[in-house]
Write an enzyme that holds these catalytic residues in place. Structure first.
Site, PDB file in Angstrom:
ATOM      1  N   GLU A  17       0.833  -1.207   0.000  1.00  0.00           N
ATOM      2  CA  GLU A  17       0.000   0.000   0.000  1.00  0.00           C
ATOM      3  C   GLU A  17       0.871   1.262   0.000  1.00  0.00           C
ATOM      4  O   GLU A  17       1.888   1.323   0.696  1.00  0.00           O
ATOM      5  CB  GLU A  17      -0.885  -0.024   1.247  1.00  0.00           C
ATOM      6  CG  GLU A  17      -1.810   1.163   1.322  1.00  0.00           C
ATOM      7  CD  GLU A  17      -2.835   1.001   2.431  1.00  0.00           C
ATOM      8  OE1 GLU A  17      -3.481  -0.054   2.504  1.00  0.00           O
ATOM      9  OE2 GLU A  17      -2.966   1.948   3.219  1.00  0.00           O
ATOM     10  N   HIS A  77      -8.175   3.201  -3.218  1.00  0.00           N
ATOM     11  CA  HIS A  77      -9.001   3.399  -2.021  1.00  0.00           C
ATOM     12  C   HIS A  77      -9.968   4.538  -2.316  1.00  0.00           C
ATOM     13  O   HIS A  77      -9.674   5.427  -3.104  1.00  0.00           O
ATOM     14  CB  HIS A  77      -8.139   3.782  -0.814  1.00  0.00           C
ATOM     15  CG  HIS A  77      -7.229   2.685  -0.358  1.00  0.00           C
ATOM     16  ND1 HIS A  77      -6.841   2.536   0.943  1.00  0.00           N
ATOM     17  CD2 HIS A  77      -6.632   1.682  -1.032  1.00  0.00           C
ATOM     18  CE1 HIS A  77      -6.044   1.490   1.045  1.00  0.00           C
ATOM     19  NE2 HIS A  77      -5.892   0.962  -0.147  1.00  0.00           N
TER      20      HIS A  77
HETATM   21  P1  FAD Z   1     -17.090   1.948   8.717  1.00  0.00           P
HETATM   22  O1  FAD Z   1     -17.091   0.491   8.449  1.00  0.00           O
HETATM   23  O2  FAD Z   1     -18.194   2.764   8.150  1.00  0.00           O
HETATM   24  O3  FAD Z   1     -17.060   2.139  10.303  1.00  0.00           O
HETATM   25  C1  FAD Z   1     -16.844   3.415  10.862  1.00  0.00           C
HETATM   26  C2  FAD Z   1     -17.422   3.474  12.260  1.00  0.00           C
HETATM   27  O4  FAD Z   1     -18.836   3.490  12.176  1.00  0.00           O
HETATM   28  C3  FAD Z   1     -17.039   2.242  13.088  1.00  0.00           C
HETATM   29  O5  FAD Z   1     -16.793   2.623  14.403  1.00  0.00           O
HETATM   30  C4  FAD Z   1     -18.272   1.378  13.029  1.00  0.00           C
HETATM   31  O6  FAD Z   1     -18.412   0.635  14.220  1.00  0.00           O
HETATM   32  C5  FAD Z   1     -19.399   2.391  12.863  1.00  0.00           C
HETATM   33  N1  FAD Z   1     -20.496   1.862  12.011  1.00  0.00           N
HETATM   34  C6  FAD Z   1     -20.365   1.380  10.755  1.00  0.00           C
HETATM   35  N2  FAD Z   1     -21.573   1.000  10.267  1.00  0.00           N
HETATM   36  C7  FAD Z   1     -22.480   1.282  11.233  1.00  0.00           C
HETATM   37  C8  FAD Z   1     -23.902   1.146  11.338  1.00  0.00           C
HETATM   38  N3  FAD Z   1     -24.645   0.648  10.346  1.00  0.00           N
HETATM   39  N4  FAD Z   1     -24.501   1.557  12.486  1.00  0.00           N
HETATM   40  C9  FAD Z   1     -23.785   2.056  13.500  1.00  0.00           C
HETATM   41  N5  FAD Z   1     -22.424   2.208  13.460  1.00  0.00           N
HETATM   42  C10 FAD Z   1     -21.786   1.824  12.352  1.00  0.00           C
HETATM   43  N6  FAD Z   1      -8.660   6.174   5.610  1.00  0.00           N
HETATM   44  C11 FAD Z   1      -8.566   7.132   4.644  1.00  0.00           C
HETATM   45  O7  FAD Z   1      -8.948   8.287   4.902  1.00  0.00           O
HETATM   46  N7  FAD Z   1      -8.040   6.849   3.403  1.00  0.00           N
HETATM   47  C12 FAD Z   1      -7.632   5.588   3.071  1.00  0.00           C
HETATM   48  O8  FAD Z   1      -7.185   5.363   1.958  1.00  0.00           O
HETATM   49  C13 FAD Z   1      -7.721   4.556   4.073  1.00  0.00           C
HETATM   50  N8  FAD Z   1      -7.329   3.273   3.799  1.00  0.00           N
HETATM   51  C14 FAD Z   1      -7.547   2.293   4.731  1.00  0.00           C
HETATM   52  C15 FAD Z   1      -7.262   0.948   4.389  1.00  0.00           C
HETATM   53  C16 FAD Z   1      -7.506  -0.085   5.297  1.00  0.00           C
HETATM   54  C17 FAD Z   1      -7.215  -1.500   4.904  1.00  0.00           C
HETATM   55  C18 FAD Z   1      -8.048   0.238   6.588  1.00  0.00           C
HETATM   56  C19 FAD Z   1      -8.297  -0.883   7.576  1.00  0.00           C
HETATM   57  C20 FAD Z   1      -8.319   1.540   6.929  1.00  0.00           C
HETATM   58  C21 FAD Z   1      -8.092   2.588   6.016  1.00  0.00           C
HETATM   59  N9  FAD Z   1      -8.400   3.912   6.304  1.00  0.00           N
HETATM   60  C22 FAD Z   1      -8.267   4.900   5.348  1.00  0.00           C
HETATM   61  C23 FAD Z   1      -8.891   4.284   7.641  1.00  0.00           C
HETATM   62  C24 FAD Z   1     -10.434   4.244   7.734  1.00  0.00           C
HETATM   63  O9  FAD Z   1     -10.993   5.153   6.813  1.00  0.00           O
HETATM   64  C25 FAD Z   1     -10.806   4.616   9.161  1.00  0.00           C
HETATM   65  O10 FAD Z   1     -10.437   3.606  10.054  1.00  0.00           O
HETATM   66  C26 FAD Z   1     -12.267   5.005   9.332  1.00  0.00           C
HETATM   67  O11 FAD Z   1     -12.381   5.622  10.617  1.00  0.00           O
HETATM   68  C27 FAD Z   1     -13.237   3.832   9.289  1.00  0.00           C
HETATM   69  O12 FAD Z   1     -13.427   3.399   8.022  1.00  0.00           O
HETATM   70  P2  FAD Z   1     -14.333   2.106   7.696  1.00  0.00           P
HETATM   71  O13 FAD Z   1     -14.443   1.979   6.251  1.00  0.00           O
HETATM   72  O14 FAD Z   1     -13.847   0.930   8.463  1.00  0.00           O
HETATM   73  O15 FAD Z   1     -15.729   2.645   8.301  1.00  0.00           O
END
Ligand code: FAD
Length: 312
Positions: A17, A77
């Protein structure tokens, strides 16, 4: 190539990455870094997505160049930060026109200086909503984030697994984890996920430690933990950057070897746009046959499954 299909066909998958550099010179340096890592035969490489408009343009530029010039499968991403649904559709259209077939669909981190994610007007609130749109409107392979040490905003570990299951139900066909240093956290997460019916590959995210301060900052941001003994060894070297980097490579190589030996489907390296540590770790895995042994074990499991025999 759809990454999820690749993960069924060939394991372990090794992937890297990168983040989009701010300048043209930075982009050229990054292309050299990726070239230096190409020798390790990555299954794919991914490019992160920032909060600002200019860095987003760079993500697209770098992804296009990786596909066109280096002929490595890229994954872009994409986050929900700062865009409406229709703007996101436009971005995805542009990515697909550039030949991108794989998207890591995320909610996104808040922009610098802000502490909480804020849903954009007309935008998505959760990654699962973005994933659903991608599944319904595009022909793409969709990956999503997973958190062995629990996402900082999640209520608890069970809630975290429910969110991961919702992302898979919405259309994610593989998960990549946040980085961690304690493999027991990863394997416990995989067990919890399987018990909850999540059956897609869960690829561990690996961060080779290259600097004491850097890793401490990252852990504070992501709510991750560091095993006490590793922490003590790093602290003992805190004013010797080279010794920290050497320990980092040695620790990560052992960590990765253990992950592969116990059946992780691949290793996704957070390279921080540097090649040295990742190259050393993967080379050590090649030199000790850890990658070949994992590939043979996967082939044997697949053959046994196809023959209807219950695999170990
Ligand atoms: P989600 O899955 O939407 O979760 C976010 C929060 O909301 C969590 O606490 C979850 O518990 C809660 N939640 C989700 N769905 C619901 C629901 N239906 N009801 C209630 N609560 C809910 N960040 C960047 O800015 N750019 C990047 O390129 C980037 N790349 C990444 C790559 C990987 C492999 C990983 C693991 C993370 C990356 N991140 C990146 C960080 C990521 O964007 C953050 O960790 C962000 O805070 C959460 O993203 P998510 O897609 O897991 O969110």
């Amino acid at each position: 190539m759809f990454i999820a299909e690749y993960l069924q066909r060939r394991r372990p998958s090794i992937s890297f990455e990168f983040f989009p550099p701010k300048t043209d010179e930075g982009v050229e340096n990054l292309m050299r870094t990726i070239k230096a890592l190409r020798i390790l035969n990555p299954g794919f490489v991914s490019v992160t997505y920032g909060a600002g408009g200019s860095s987003r343009v760079r993500t697209l530029e770098v992804v296009k160049r990786i596909k066109g010039e280096l002929e490595i499968e890229p994954m872009a991403h994409l986050t929900c930060v700062g865009s409406s649904r229709s703007e996101m559709r436009e971005i995805v259209r542009e990515l697909t026109l550039a030949g991108v077939e794989n998207i890591m669909a995320l909610r996104g981190d808040p922009p610098k200086g802000e502490t909480h994610f804020v849903q954009s007007t007309g935008g998505f609130r959760y990654a699962s909503e973005l994933i659903e749109m991608l599944r319904d409107e595009f022909n793409l392979c969709i990956g999503a984030g997973a958190y062995p040490e629990v996402h900082p905003d999640a209520l608890d570990a069970d809630d975290d697994i429910r969110v991961a299951a919702a992302k898979v139900a919405a259309g994610a066909t593989f998960l990549t984890t946040q980085f961690f240093f304690d493999n027991t956290a990863y394997f416990a997460y995989v067990d919890r996920a399987r018990a909850a019916g999540i059956d897609v590959p869960i690829v561990p995210g690996i961060m080779p430690i290259t600097s004491y301060k850097g890793v401490a900052t990252m852990l504070a941001m992501n709510g991750g933990k560091m095993p006490q003994r590793l922490l003590a060894e790093l602290e003992a070297r805190h004013d010797e950057p080279e010794a920290v980097a050497e320990l980092g490579v040695a620790y990560t190589a052992l960590q990765c070897r253990d992950l592969l030996a116990k059946g992780a489907p691949g290793l996704h390296f957070y390279t921080l746009n540097r090649s040295t540590a990742t190259r050393a770790v993967v080379s050590a895995l090649v030199a000790t046959d850890a990658i070949r042994e994992a590939a043979l074990a996967y082939e044997a499991t697949t053959l046994a499954r196809n023959a209807g025999v219950t695999a170990r």
